[in-house]
Enzyme design. Structure first.
Site, PDB file in Angstrom:
ATOM      1  N   GLY A   9       0.750  -1.142  -0.282  1.00  0.00           N
ATOM      2  CA  GLY A   9      -0.426  -0.003  -0.131  1.00  0.00           C
ATOM      3  C   GLY A   9       1.054   1.036   0.466  1.00  0.00           C
ATOM      4  N   GLY A  12      -0.716   5.381  -0.987  1.00  0.00           N
ATOM      5  CA  GLY A  12      -1.437   5.348   0.502  1.00  0.00           C
ATOM      6  C   GLY A  12      -0.874   6.738   1.472  1.00  0.00           C
ATOM      7  CG  ASP A  13      -3.895  10.397   3.461  1.00  0.00           C
ATOM      8  OD1 ASP A  13      -3.300  10.672   2.421  1.00  0.00           O
ATOM      9  OD2 ASP A  13      -3.993  10.572   4.115  1.00  0.00           O
ATOM     10  NE  ARG A  43      -3.822  -3.160  -6.023  1.00  0.00           N
ATOM     11  CZ  ARG A  43      -5.159  -3.608  -5.814  1.00  0.00           C
ATOM     12  NH1 ARG A  43      -5.577  -3.746  -7.048  1.00  0.00           N
ATOM     13  NH2 ARG A  43      -5.608  -3.627  -4.984  1.00  0.00           N
ATOM     14  CG  ASP A  85      -2.877  -7.386  -8.606  1.00  0.00           C
ATOM     15  OD1 ASP A  85      -3.348  -6.936  -7.113  1.00  0.00           O
ATOM     16  OD2 ASP A  85      -3.757  -7.778  -9.702  1.00  0.00           O
ATOM     17  CE  LYS A 140      -8.720   2.818  13.881  1.00  0.00           C
ATOM     18  NZ  LYS A 140      -9.465   3.572  13.230  1.00  0.00           N
ATOM     19  CE  LYS A 174      -2.962  10.043  19.278  1.00  0.00           C
ATOM     20  NZ  LYS A 174      -2.886  11.062  17.817  1.00  0.00           N
ATOM     21  CG  ASP A 227     -12.907   6.565  12.654  1.00  0.00           C
ATOM     22  OD1 ASP A 227     -12.112   5.148  12.520  1.00  0.00           O
ATOM     23  OD2 ASP A 227     -12.821   7.121  13.179  1.00  0.00           O
ATOM     24  CG  HIS A 232      -8.239   5.146  18.696  1.00  0.00           C
ATOM     25  ND1 HIS A 232      -6.610   4.846  18.283  1.00  0.00           N
ATOM     26  CD2 HIS A 232      -8.594   5.813  17.487  1.00  0.00           C
ATOM     27  CE1 HIS A 232      -6.160   4.500  16.813  1.00  0.00           C
ATOM     28  NE2 HIS A 232      -7.697   4.875  16.334  1.00  0.00           N
TER      29      HIS A 232
HETATM   30  C1  BG6 Z   1      -8.238   7.066  13.419  1.00  0.00           C
HETATM   31  C2  BG6 Z   1      -9.550   6.871  13.005  1.00  0.00           C
HETATM   32  O1  BG6 Z   1      -7.173   5.932  13.663  1.00  0.00           O
HETATM   33  O2  BG6 Z   1      -6.865   8.033  14.483  1.00  0.00           O
HETATM   34  C3  BG6 Z   1      -9.158   8.652  12.209  1.00  0.00           C
HETATM   35  O3  BG6 Z   1      -9.596   6.523  11.735  1.00  0.00           O
HETATM   36  C4  BG6 Z   1      -9.097   9.683  13.648  1.00  0.00           C
HETATM   37  O4  BG6 Z   1     -11.181   8.541  12.099  1.00  0.00           O
HETATM   38  C5  BG6 Z   1      -7.715   9.294  13.978  1.00  0.00           C
HETATM   39  O5  BG6 Z   1      -9.127  10.705  12.879  1.00  0.00           O
HETATM   40  C6  BG6 Z   1      -7.488   9.953  14.946  1.00  0.00           C
HETATM   41  O6  BG6 Z   1      -5.913  10.247  15.121  1.00  0.00           O
HETATM   42  P1  BG6 Z   1      -5.577  11.328  15.651  1.00  0.00           P
HETATM   43  O7  BG6 Z   1      -3.670  11.030  16.141  1.00  0.00           O
HETATM   44  O8  BG6 Z   1      -5.575  12.441  15.198  1.00  0.00           O
HETATM   45  O9  BG6 Z   1      -6.076  11.311  16.820  1.00  0.00           O
END
Ligand code: BG6
Length: 467
Positions: A9, A12-13, A43, A85, A140, A174, A227, A232
């Site tokens: 990947g 990707g971002d 890819r 791929d 995740k 963190k 999410d 988290h």
């Molecule tokens: C990600 C979520 O795991 O954590 C995002 O998928 C969220 O939606 C992000 O914006 C928040 O992370 P942080 O480090 O900016 O608090």
């Protein structure tokens, strides 16, 4: 032995924004050795040189440590791009050949891809002899729902073995999340009063100013509960509420965290209306890749109980939301008032963007008076330049921890399962109950109903500026 770090990947971002800037920082701090290699799998068609130009831009923008031409060229020379791929099992022969050329190495495979690709990649790697002792790093979500996640987990563990799978929860990297245990257990001031007899409630709040941005497709199938909360914020809850582990760096800590999650008062024991408020920001349905009639929550507030001796009947409030006006994450511990009319002491552990500790306590006003005032002490850790420079970012720490095999920095499967289990049953009960999805204006910290959830118990959400 040198290391080969393979990222699936690679365009990707996550790779551009987090992984490559983190690896650049690690090359500057010496955690990434000069002979280590980074192999990017994607890819799209790039030459090494073209891909390195892209990396340069992202490192420039997102790396914590300063960009220097010479440092970057050295780092970039360790990166190779391989077009492949990864859904095609036949193409793993090319990868095997590449590893063969690189020679003996310790392998780390980072799957920065959607979970539907985890299986095919793990399977492909399992046929490469050089890859067999490698570590697999997963992001995740670890599946689409609990049932599929369990099945996927079983398959991955069968291929890689539980001990070689590292599940990223970047909140565990963190600085102030790691600091919670020190603040809790190294200060008798707090250690001895960390219980429901002294504390009236604890709040974990994670507000974001951004919306779903470019991730509408993923987010719309997920929502705030899945999410943010089940992973988290449950990590945080379990660190805040756990008993002191024998060791902070091993399986003991995970066992204590797991005990907390398993002690959550089962969903449905309290009325749903007193447990959960869901919201959606106005305009969400017009975001790219979001269904025009979407019922996905972009905000969630919860009132939870941990049913053990320490926390009996003391509420834990959790909230998180997108487009909530500010990026602010903290844990607020609100102590009981010792007598009528005496303001509550409040301890706030600030996680981001400010990292620090805030404490509000009572003091006598100066002069010939017995009148009381509230003293507010605010320690900002990331305002200290030296700390700012020396504090690695979450991904830097987690990549380093994975290289060193420090598994305690990663989310454990049984914790994930416990969190997922709770959230799925809560969602099912909420749906059955016809729980509403409240709209809120972008820029507001959620719908008014989330304030009412606390207000009916005489509580409110705390932020340092209004604590
Ligand atoms: C990600 C979520 O795991 O954590 C995002 O998928 C969220 O939606 C992000 O914006 C928040 O992370 P942080 O480090 O900016 O608090």
């Amino acid at each position: 032995m040198n290391r080969v770090f393979t990222i699936f990947g690679g365009t990707g971002d996550l790779t551009f924004r987090k992984l490559l800037p983190a690896l650049y920082n690690m090359s500057l701090s010496g955690q990434l050795a000069a002979e280590d290699r980074i192999l990017i799998i994607g890819r799209r068609d790039y030459s090494n040189a073209a891909y390195r130009v892209l990396v340069q831009d992202w490192v420039n923008r997102f790396a914590r440590l300063p960009y220097h031409e010479a440092d970057f060229s050295r780092f970039a020379s360790q990166i190779d791009y391989l077009r492949m791929d990864f859904t095609d099992p036949a193409q793993y022969a090319v990868l095997a050949e590449r590893y063969h050329v690189l020679g003996d190495a310790a392998h780390i495979f980072y799957l920065a891809v959607a979970p539907r690709f985890f299986r095919v990649i793990a399977e492909g790697l399992s046929h490469i002899p050089a890859a067999r002792a490698g570590k697999l790093v997963l992001e995740k979500p670890f599946g689409e729902d609990l049932a599929s996640a369990k099945a996927l987990n079983r398959e991955l563990e069968a291929i890689f073995g539980a001990e070689r799978i590292y599940r990223i929860d970047h909140y565990l990297g963190k600085e102030m999340v790691r600091n919670i245990q020190t603040i809790r257990f190294s200060n008798p001031l707090f250690t001895d009063s960390w219980n429901a007899r002294q504390i009236e409630f604890i709040q974990i709040s994670a507000l974001e100013d951004v919306g779903v941005e470019t991730r509408g497709g993923y987010y719309d199938a997920s929502g705030a509960l899945k999410d943010m909360v089940q992973n988290h914020l449950f990590q945080l809850l379990s660190i805040v509420a756990m008993e002191r582990p024998a060791h902070f760096s091993g399986a003991d800590m995970h066992a204590e965290q797991l005990r907390v999650l398993r002690s959550l008062r089962p969903a449905g024991r309290e009325p749903i209306a007193d447990t959960l408020v869901l919201g959606q920001y106005d305009g969400y349905r017009a975001e790219p890749q979001v269904a025009p009639d979407s019922q996905t929550e972009t905000y969630a507030a919860l009132r939870l109980f941990v049913d053990n001796d320490r926390w009996r009947n003391m509420p834990f409030y959790i909230r998180t939301g997108k487009k909530a006006g500010k990026r602010e994450m903290e844990v607020a511990v609100v102590f009981r008032s010792p007598a009528p009319g005496v303001p509550r002491n409040v301890l706030i552990i600030k996680i981001q963007p400010t990292e620090g500790v805030y404490l509000k306590f009572n003091i006598k006003k100066p002069g010939d008076t017995e009148e009381m005032a509230e003293a507010k002490m605010d320690f900002c850790q990331n305002c200290v330049l030296e700390y700012r420079i020396n504090t690695p970012e979450a991904y830097e720490r987690l990549l380093g921890a994975c290289m060193r095999g420090e598994r305690f920095w990663f989310a454990q499967w049984d914790q994930i399962e416990a969190g997922w289990d709770y959230i799925e049953s809560l969602k099912a009960l909420a749906a059955q109950d016809g729980a509403a999805l409240y709209p809120y204006e972008p820029g507001m910290p959620g719908p008014a109903q989330a304030d009412a959830l606390l207000a009916q118990f005489g509580h409110h959400w705390y932020a340092p500026e209004d604590a």
